[in-house]
Write a protein that holds these residues in place. Structure first.
Motif, PDB file in Angstrom:
ATOM      1  N   PHE A 152      53.094   7.023  24.184  1.00  0.00           N
ATOM      2  CA  PHE A 152      52.069   8.037  24.462  1.00  0.00           C
ATOM      3  C   PHE A 152      52.667   9.421  24.222  1.00  0.00           C
ATOM      4  N   GLU A 153      52.730   9.822  22.975  1.00  0.00           N
ATOM      5  CA  GLU A 153      53.363  11.090  22.639  1.00  0.00           C
ATOM      6  C   GLU A 153      52.409  12.257  22.883  1.00  0.00           C
ATOM      7  N   PHE A 154      52.971  13.348  23.411  1.00  0.00           N
ATOM      8  CA  PHE A 154      52.172  14.535  23.686  1.00  0.00           C
ATOM      9  C   PHE A 154      51.794  15.244  22.392  1.00  0.00           C
ATOM     10  N   ALA A 155      50.539  15.656  22.295  1.00  0.00           N
ATOM     11  CA  ALA A 155      50.065  16.478  21.184  1.00  0.00           C
ATOM     12  C   ALA A 155      48.781  17.170  21.623  1.00  0.00           C
ATOM     13  N   HIS A 156      48.654  18.424  21.302  1.00  0.00           N
ATOM     14  CA  HIS A 156      47.456  19.156  21.706  1.00  0.00           C
ATOM     15  C   HIS A 156      46.200  18.473  21.152  1.00  0.00           C
ATOM     16  N   GLY A 157      45.284  18.154  22.044  1.00  0.00           N
ATOM     17  CA  GLY A 157      44.045  17.492  21.648  1.00  0.00           C
ATOM     18  C   GLY A 157      44.118  15.983  21.604  1.00  0.00           C
ATOM     19  N   ALA A 158      45.311  15.416  21.842  1.00  0.00           N
ATOM     20  CA  ALA A 158      45.461  13.960  21.803  1.00  0.00           C
ATOM     21  C   ALA A 158      44.746  13.311  22.978  1.00  0.00           C
ATOM     22  N   VAL A 159      44.261  12.095  22.777  1.00  0.00           N
ATOM     23  CA  VAL A 159      43.576  11.325  23.812  1.00  0.00           C
ATOM     24  C   VAL A 159      44.324  10.017  24.017  1.00  0.00           C
ATOM     25  N   HIS A 160      44.620   9.686  25.262  1.00  0.00           N
ATOM     26  CA  HIS A 160      45.388   8.478  25.574  1.00  0.00           C
ATOM     27  C   HIS A 160      44.619   7.625  26.585  1.00  0.00           C
ATOM     28  N   ASP A 161      44.424   6.369  26.254  1.00  0.00           N
ATOM     29  CA  ASP A 161      43.802   5.424  27.177  1.00  0.00           C
ATOM     30  C   ASP A 161      44.880   4.868  28.103  1.00  0.00           C
ATOM     31  N   LEU A 162      44.806   5.223  29.376  1.00  0.00           N
ATOM     32  CA  LEU A 162      45.799   4.810  30.360  1.00  0.00           C
ATOM     33  C   LEU A 162      45.149   3.897  31.392  1.00  0.00           C
ATOM     34  N   PRO A 163      45.940   3.159  32.157  1.00  0.00           N
ATOM     35  CA  PRO A 163      45.359   2.293  33.187  1.00  0.00           C
ATOM     36  C   PRO A 163      44.566   3.096  34.221  1.00  0.00           C
ATOM     37  N   GLY A 164      43.264   2.905  34.254  1.00  0.00           N
ATOM     38  CA  GLY A 164      42.426   3.547  35.251  1.00  0.00           C
ATOM     39  C   GLY A 164      41.738   4.822  34.806  1.00  0.00           C
ATOM     40  N   PHE A 165      42.241   5.471  33.771  1.00  0.00           N
ATOM     41  CA  PHE A 165      41.623   6.718  33.317  1.00  0.00           C
ATOM     42  C   PHE A 165      42.108   7.062  31.910  1.00  0.00           C
ATOM     43  N   THR A 166      41.452   8.053  31.322  1.00  0.00           N
ATOM     44  CA  THR A 166      41.826   8.561  30.004  1.00  0.00           C
ATOM     45  C   THR A 166      42.483   9.918  30.179  1.00  0.00           C
ATOM     46  N   MET A 167      43.564  10.162  29.443  1.00  0.00           N
ATOM     47  CA  MET A 167      44.235  11.458  29.522  1.00  0.00           C
ATOM     48  C   MET A 167      44.055  12.216  28.220  1.00  0.00           C
ATOM     49  N   VAL A 168      43.697  13.486  28.356  1.00  0.00           N
ATOM     50  CA  VAL A 168      43.570  14.392  27.219  1.00  0.00           C
ATOM     51  C   VAL A 168      44.681  15.434  27.339  1.00  0.00           C
ATOM     52  N   ASP A 169      45.377  15.700  26.242  1.00  0.00           N
ATOM     53  CA  ASP A 169      46.484  16.659  26.234  1.00  0.00           C
ATOM     54  C   ASP A 169      46.031  18.043  25.769  1.00  0.00           C
ATOM     55  N   SER A 170      46.623  19.067  26.381  1.00  0.00           N
ATOM     56  CA  SER A 170      46.435  20.435  25.907  1.00  0.00           C
ATOM     57  C   SER A 170      47.730  21.205  26.097  1.00  0.00           C
ATOM     58  N   TYR A 171      47.970  22.158  25.226  1.00  0.00           N
ATOM     59  CA  TYR A 171      49.037  23.102  25.522  1.00  0.00           C
ATOM     60  C   TYR A 171      48.690  23.788  26.836  1.00  0.00           C
ATOM     61  N   HIS A 172      49.711  24.173  27.575  1.00  0.00           N
ATOM     62  CA  HIS A 172      49.478  24.851  28.850  1.00  0.00           C
ATOM     63  C   HIS A 172      48.879  26.233  28.595  1.00  0.00           C
ATOM     64  N   CYS A 173      47.953  26.625  29.468  1.00  0.00           N
ATOM     65  CA  CYS A 173      47.288  27.924  29.318  1.00  0.00           C
ATOM     66  C   CYS A 173      48.119  29.049  29.938  1.00  0.00           C
ATOM     67  N   SER A 174      49.414  29.022  29.699  1.00  0.00           N
ATOM     68  CA  SER A 174      50.322  30.032  30.222  1.00  0.00           C
ATOM     69  C   SER A 174      50.185  31.330  29.434  1.00  0.00           C
ATOM     70  N   ARG A 175      50.605  32.422  30.044  1.00  0.00           N
ATOM     71  CA  ARG A 175      50.568  33.710  29.365  1.00  0.00           C
ATOM     72  C   ARG A 175      51.399  33.665  28.082  1.00  0.00           C
ATOM     73  N   TYR A 176      52.548  32.985  28.150  1.00  0.00           N
ATOM     74  CA  TYR A 176      53.410  32.896  26.959  1.00  0.00           C
ATOM     75  C   TYR A 176      52.664  32.228  25.810  1.00  0.00           C
ATOM     76  N   ASN A 177      52.026  31.094  26.080  1.00  0.00           N
ATOM     77  CA  ASN A 177      51.323  30.367  25.014  1.00  0.00           C
ATOM     78  C   ASN A 177      50.136  31.139  24.464  1.00  0.00           C
ATOM     79  N   THR A 178      49.413  31.827  25.339  1.00  0.00           N
ATOM     80  CA  THR A 178      48.237  32.561  24.861  1.00  0.00           C
ATOM     81  C   THR A 178      48.638  33.834  24.122  1.00  0.00           C
ATOM     82  N   GLN A 179      49.692  34.493  24.576  1.00  0.00           N
ATOM     83  CA  GLN A 179      50.108  35.735  23.926  1.00  0.00           C
ATOM     84  C   GLN A 179      50.766  35.483  22.571  1.00  0.00           C
ATOM     85  N   THR A 180      51.411  34.325  22.417  1.00  0.00           N
ATOM     86  CA  THR A 180      52.038  33.996  21.136  1.00  0.00           C
ATOM     87  C   THR A 180      51.066  33.337  20.170  1.00  0.00           C
TER      88      THR A 180
END
Length: 201
Positions: A152-180
């Motif tokens: 289950f490799e991390f990637a922005h926008g990736a969707v992973h089917d996990l036991p019990g729920f689905t996980m969607v990945d996003s880059y963190h909405c930190s000031r560093y990520n948004t400013q860069t």
């Protein structure tokens, strides 16, 4: 969070480095929360937002995840645009303010029992979705579930089917990520809309 577990969290002193930092901040910033930060929002929410850790002038000040700083402003702007205000549950992998905004592996592991309990409750919701903000949150969820990271490799926008729920990945909405420009509001909106779509089954 169950009352007994919340009480255990607020009394937790397992990470000496973080506990000592909070004790110092209780002196220098007595008007701040300066304690472990419990999750917020309804436990019955279909979407669980999983962040990294409290920010110094955000959750560590207010006692509420993603309230009071730039990361929280970005998150709540997008939640509001999607009609999700007060309709999602929000938590962090590490519940205490990390030193220099970066928790170490031991601190992530020490907090895993709380994340495990939160994920267990969340998995009982209909069409449960976890939105992982950043690679650390993604890996913590995978590790807590006892799964292999390489599956289950991390990637922005990736969707992973996990036991019990689905996980969607996003880059963190930190000031560093948004400013860069690594994460734009449009990119974050697209991922949030994907989580909403999946939560509708």
């Amino acid at each position: 969070m169950e009352t007994a577990l919340k009480q255990q969290l607020l009394a937790c002193k397992k990470c000496r480095r973080l506990h000592n930092q909070l004790k110092r901040l209780q002196v220098s910033h007595p008007d701040y929360w300066n304690q472990p930060v419990p999750p917020s929002g309804p436990e019955t929410a279909s979407i669980l937002v999983v962040g990294l850790a409290p920010g110094m002038h955000g959750a560590n000040k207010t006692g509420v995840p993603f309230i009071g700083d730039a990361s929280g402003d970005m998150l709540h702007k997008v939640l509001d645009a999607c009609g999700l205000t007060k309709k999602v549950r929000i938590t962090n992998v590490v519940k205490c303010l990390p030193v220099k905004n970066l928790p170490n592996g031991r601190e992530v592991n020490n907090c895993s029992r709380y994340l495990e309990a939160e994920l267990h409750v969340h998995a009982n919701q209909d069409h449960a979705i976890a939105l992982a903000l950043g690679g650390v949150a993604h890996r913590a969820v995978i590790r807590t579930l006892g799964l292999r990271q390489k599956d289950f490799e991390f990637a922005h926008g990736a969707v992973h089917d996990l036991p019990g729920f689905t996980m969607v990945d996003s880059y963190h909405c930190s000031r560093y990520n948004t400013q860069t420009g690594r994460l734009t509001e449009a990119m974050f909106m697209e991922v949030m809309e994907k989580a909403v779509y999946l939560s509708h089954g």
